[in-house]
Design a protein around this motif. Structure first.
Motif, PDB file in Angstrom:
ATOM      1  N   SER A  25       0.828  -1.217   0.000  1.00 61.01           N
ATOM      2  CA  SER A  25       0.000   0.000   0.000  1.00 61.01           C
ATOM      3  C   SER A  25       0.856   1.259   0.000  1.00 61.01           C
ATOM      4  O   SER A  25       0.502   2.257  -0.623  1.00 61.01           O
ATOM      5  N   ASN A  26       1.964   1.222   0.711  1.00 67.27           N
ATOM      6  CA  ASN A  26       2.829   2.395   0.835  1.00 67.27           C
ATOM      7  C   ASN A  26       4.093   2.303  -0.006  1.00 67.27           C
ATOM      8  O   ASN A  26       4.956   3.173   0.077  1.00 67.27           O
ATOM      9  N   ASN A  27       4.230   1.233  -0.790  1.00 67.02           N
ATOM     10  CA  ASN A  27       5.390   1.018  -1.663  1.00 67.02           C
ATOM     11  C   ASN A  27       6.715   1.143  -0.922  1.00 67.02           C
ATOM     12  O   ASN A  27       7.638   1.833  -1.363  1.00 67.02           O
ATOM     13  N   THR A  28       6.801   0.485   0.213  1.00 64.10           N
ATOM     14  CA  THR A  28       8.043   0.479   0.982  1.00 64.10           C
ATOM     15  C   THR A  28       8.442  -0.956   1.327  1.00 64.10           C
ATOM     16  O   THR A  28       7.591  -1.842   1.423  1.00 64.10           O
ATOM     17  N   SER A  29       9.722  -1.144   1.497  1.00 63.77           N
ATOM     18  CA  SER A  29      10.240  -2.422   1.982  1.00 63.77           C
ATOM     19  C   SER A  29      11.273  -2.147   3.057  1.00 63.77           C
ATOM     20  O   SER A  29      12.075  -1.213   2.936  1.00 63.77           O
ATOM     21  N   ARG A  30      11.233  -2.960   4.085  1.00 63.02           N
ATOM     22  CA  ARG A  30      12.232  -2.890   5.162  1.00 63.02           C
ATOM     23  C   ARG A  30      12.899  -4.251   5.243  1.00 63.02           C
ATOM     24  O   ARG A  30      12.235  -5.282   5.150  1.00 63.02           O
ATOM     25  N   TYR A  31      14.189  -4.234   5.432  1.00 59.30           N
ATOM     26  CA  TYR A  31      14.963  -5.473   5.516  1.00 59.30           C
ATOM     27  C   TYR A  31      15.537  -5.599   6.925  1.00 59.30           C
ATOM     28  O   TYR A  31      16.044  -4.628   7.488  1.00 59.30           O
ATOM     29  N   TYR A  32      15.438  -6.805   7.457  1.00 56.98           N
ATOM     30  CA  TYR A  32      15.858  -7.062   8.838  1.00 56.98           C
ATOM     31  C   TYR A  32      16.847  -8.224   8.877  1.00 56.98           C
ATOM     32  O   TYR A  32      16.752  -9.153   8.069  1.00 56.98           O
TER      33      TYR A  32
END
Length: 79
Positions: A28-35
């Motif tokens: 929905s927000n066109n973001t990705s977070r990597y952990y």
């Protein structure tokens, strides 16, 4: 998950011994977070965040003794 969106997913990108890299993708927000998740210490740390990423994208990561190598979408050039 940090996302407040109903259209978010988690995917494992890479794993090596006691370490796992996973992606939280918020369509929905066109973001990705990597952990980076450390199984031995039961801890997670955000290592990268990217905005303006398309919902359908491909990410690779390799964990080695020299660090982490990523191959992911670059919103600046569309590759």
């Amino acid at each position: 998950m940090n996302s407040q969106s109903e259209q978010a997913s988690i995917g494992i990108i890479s794993a090596d011994k006691d370490l796992v890299i996973y992606e939280e993708s918020d369509q929905s927000n066109n973001t990705s977070r990597y952990y980076l998740y450390d199984l031995k210490n039961d801890s997670a740390k955000e290592i990268y965040s990217i905005a303006n990423i398309p919902a359908l994208h491909y990410t690779q990561a390799v964990i080695s003794s020299n660090g982490i190598m990523f191959n992911f979408y670059n919103p600046e050039n569309g590759f």
